[in-house]
Design an enzyme around this catalytic site. Structure first.
Site, short mmCIF file in Angstrom:
data_model
loop_
_atom_site.label_atom_id
_atom_site.label_comp_id
_atom_site.label_asym_id
_atom_site.label_seq_id
_atom_site.Cartn_x
_atom_site.Cartn_y
_atom_site.Cartn_z
N ASN A 163 0.85 -1.19 0.00
CA ASN A 163 0.00 0.00 0.00
C ASN A 163 0.89 1.24 0.00
O ASN A 163 1.40 1.67 1.03
CB ASN A 163 -0.92 -0.02 1.22
CG ASN A 163 -1.96 -1.10 1.13
OD1 ASN A 163 -2.93 -1.00 0.39
ND2 ASN A 163 -1.75 -2.17 1.91
N GLU A 164 1.10 1.78 -1.17
CA GLU A 164 2.03 2.88 -1.36
C GLU A 164 1.43 4.20 -0.90
O GLU A 164 0.21 4.30 -0.63
CB GLU A 164 2.41 2.98 -2.85
CG GLU A 164 3.10 1.74 -3.40
CD GLU A 164 4.54 1.59 -2.93
OE1 GLU A 164 4.93 2.24 -1.94
OE2 GLU A 164 5.28 0.80 -3.54
N PRO A 165 2.25 5.25 -0.76
CA PRO A 165 1.73 6.57 -0.42
C PRO A 165 0.56 6.96 -1.30
O PRO A 165 0.60 6.79 -2.53
CB PRO A 165 2.94 7.49 -0.65
CG PRO A 165 4.11 6.62 -0.37
CD PRO A 165 3.73 5.27 -0.88
N SER A 167 -2.47 5.59 -0.64
CA SER A 167 -3.48 4.56 -0.41
C SER A 167 -4.51 5.04 0.61
O SER A 167 -4.17 5.70 1.59
CB SER A 167 -2.82 3.27 0.09
OG SER A 167 -1.95 2.73 -0.88
N THR A 182 10.09 2.27 -3.73
CA THR A 182 9.91 0.85 -3.43
C THR A 182 10.65 -0.01 -4.45
O THR A 182 11.31 -0.99 -4.10
CB THR A 182 8.42 0.49 -3.42
OG1 THR A 182 7.76 1.26 -2.41
CG2 THR A 182 8.21 -0.98 -3.13
#
Length: 642
Positions: A163-165, A167, A182
């Site tokens: 869950n990347e920035p 999300s 990432t």
């Protein structure tokens, strides 16, 4: 955790319950025991246990402990259902980087969990099948009764799962695009960022928050900045881990290194009354100097009082007395004689005057860590007449580009052609190597022949650097520790054979000084394993007649630097010495310009090293000490017990 008298105040800034352990091993055992107790209690109630599992280096200690419990007959997984957080997309299950393979190698192949109770996102789906699959994954979690415990690591961007920035807190299992950072952090696993998949299937933040309990774990100094944001920062999309602050039963588990930037660790005096030992006093005064931008001897009572350090004045004041004490302590760390100054009063020097000259062993995890991290000190030790040995703990072969292998084999072939020496055999070897490399898939393990050649390339560079530093070739030791020789970024566990190799070298040299890499933020974990081998070897040698006259110094530099308040020996470097150090680093040509595994720092290793050394010197200067070009810092390891 011994500084605090009123522990109820120390977590004032923390928005998630956080436990700090001395090291990752101890913390992992505690987490594993909690999981085991849950499984046993659910078994007794004839209920299934549903676990959400994570991958990466962080949870491996937990899995190791769970496997140990199972093999000793203390834990069964027959009534356990697991759901993994994520998987790269696309990804074949038998690929080296597959999380299916990871989980099998670290856990499932060693326990009695039924195969149909294991769930890991499928990276082999067609793109148009993914959305329906993700819905089914969510449905299976619900049908199992929901997650009892969800294990998490944390990425440098603050991502949990993938869950990347950006999300959302209500997001569910889905296909996502990986953040650039990432992908850069994963580059070493894939032997180059260009081979990292751009997408992944991940549980959503909402899926994670639905778990009855969430345990986020983090180890090492490299995680400290993002842990501070996640635990003490505000809730925001840019750092998805902050959503855990809203969970009713979330817990953060850290080792001391990962916790070092939390307020209760970094500046406990602003929270509560402290027991002011020498170490804490030095840390506080250095911090205060940086806050008010004053050198040590110019701090006033008002500076102390206005920054939460009034009780330090009460116990050890006035400011003048504290300033003098800390100034002298810091002054005594600075020495141009890292091997000790002969015929000098060594009462306040970090190293002993005698014996002189000394025998020193510099352990280098990779073939260039010695010159990158302490090249100036190494050259100084040689120039002062000490017997300096360098022990290269691993071959470093995975960090050599394939093109360098072809270049060196072309040289061998041309050399043999020129002198008519075994040309047919050399041509055949070169042809085989070129064919293998042309057909080599991303992240494919090299053949033994190619690994050997890459190791020879690194060894030749290390010899060149050693010669430049003035070290005789018979004092360069290539240990080739077995744990490293997998041909992959993922290594084998440290074995007794690795420790025995280290013990043998120590007993051969009988050193008065040991230098070892203490920068454990190395993203590949090699430094950590190499240091563990040294510590275990020293423990085995604790009854040897030479050990009581041996000091162990830990250096940093390749991945980070010691804070000034931690440094116990500071070795100043002149501009000329810094240039010599740079030239020694340049001897490692295969790592020049663009190393294969640069980590998150885009600078070359020589640039990182010089800027860190200059930065340390500037900090000493700001504290009121002499202005040096650069400084290499060391911390003495005092963990050995007789």
């Amino acid at each position: 955790m011994t500084y605090y008298k009123e522990t109820d105040k120390t977590t004032y800034y923390e928005n998630i319950p956080t436990n700090i352990y001395q090291d990752a091993s101890t913390a992992s055992k505690e987490v594993a025991e909690e999981i085991a107790q849950l499984i046993r209690s659910r078994d007794e109630a004839n209920k299934k246990t549903v676990l959400g599992l994570a991958t990466g280096s962080t949870p491996t200690g937990v899995y190791k402990e769970l496997v140990r419990m199972h093999k000793e007959g203390a834990l069964s997984f027959k009534n356990v259902i697991t759901f993994n957080l994520d998987e790269y997309f696309p990804m074949e299950p038998h690929s080296l980087q597959s999380y299916v393979r990871f989980m099998n190698e670290h856990l499932f192949d060693h326990i009695d969990i039924p195969e149909d109770q294991v769930h890991i996102p499928d990276g082999t789906l067609d793109r148009d099948e993914v959305a329906e699959y993700c819905q089914q994954y969510e449905q299976k979690i619900q049908e199992a009764g929901g997650l009892d415990i969800q294990l998490l690591g944390i990425g440098r961007t603050g991502h949990i799962g993938f869950n990347e920035p950006g999300s959302r807190p209500n997001s569910r299992t889905r296909l996502i695009t990986l953040d650039r950072i990432t992908r850069k952090d994963a580059a070493s696993d894939f032997f180059g960022e260009e081979h990292v998949p751009r997408r992944a299937i991940t549980m959503g933040v909402g899926t994670i928050l639905d778990a009855d309990k969430v345990i986020l774990m983090a180890w090492g100094e490299g995680k400290a900045p993002i842990i501070k944001e996640a635990v003490e920062g505000s809730i925001r999309e840019q750092i998805p881990a902050t959503y855990l602050q809203e969970h009713q039963n979330a817990q953060v588990i850290l080792d001391e290194a990962a916790a070092e930037k939390l307020t209760r660790q970094k500046t406990p005096w602003i929270l509560t009354t402290c027991d002011w030992d020498d170490k804490l006093m030095r840390r506080a005064v250095v911090w205060l100097c940086q806050e008010v931008e004053k050198p040590v001897l110019k701090l006033t009572d008002e500076d102390y009082n206005e920054h939460g350090m009034g009780d330090l004045l009460t116990q050890h004041g006035p400011a003048y007395d504290i300033n003098i004490k800390i100034f002298n302590e810091l002054q005594h760390t600075i020495t141009g004689w890292p091997g000790g100054k002969p015929n000098a009063d060594d009462t306040h020097r970090p190293e002993r005057a005698t014996p002189f000259p000394k025998r020193a062993v510099v352990f280098s995890p990779h073939p260039d860590d010695d010159v990158i991290s302490m090249g100036g000190t190494l050259i100084r030790l040689v120039e002062h007449g000490h017997e300096v040995h360098v022990a290269y703990q691993t071959s470093g072969n995975i960090a050599v580009f394939d093109a360098d292998v072809v270049r060196f084999m072309d040289f061998v072939s041309d050399y043999n052609d020129m002198f008519d020496m075994g040309q047919e055999e050399a041509d055949q070897m070169l042809s085989n190597i070129k064919t293998f490399l042309e057909e080599k898939q991303p992240a494919q393990v090299d053949s033994d022949e190619i690994k050997h050649i890459k190791g020879l390339i690194r060894r030749g560079e290390a010899k060149a650097a050693g010669r430049y530093c003035g070290i005789p070739e018979d004092q360069l030791h290539f240990m080739d520790m077995p744990f490293y020789e997998t041909g992959r970024v993922k290594k084998k566990p440290l074995s007794q054979e690795d420790v025995d190799i280290t013990v043998d070298l120590l007993r051969e040299v009988k050193p008065h000084q040991v230098y070892a890499a203490g920068d454990l933020s190395d993203p590949h974990g090699t430094h950590r394993v190499c240091l563990e081998a040294i510590f275990k070897a020293l423990e085995e040698c604790k009854d040897d007649d030479w050990i009581d006259d041996c000091k162990v110094w830990l250096y940093r530099g390749a991945w980070q630097e010691w804070d000034v308040n931690e440094i116990e020996m500071a070795v100043p470097l002149s501009p000329e010495e810094l240039t010599k150090k740079r030239k020694a680093i340049f001897k490692h040509q295969s790592q020049k310009d663009r190393p294969l595994f640069p980590g998150a720092d885009p600078r070359e290793f020589w640039q990182r090293s010089e800027e860190r050394n200059r930065g340390t010197a500037q900090l000493y200067d700001a504290l009121g000490f002499a202005e040096y070009e650069a400084i290499e810092g060391f911390v003495e390891y005092k963990g050995r017990q007789k």
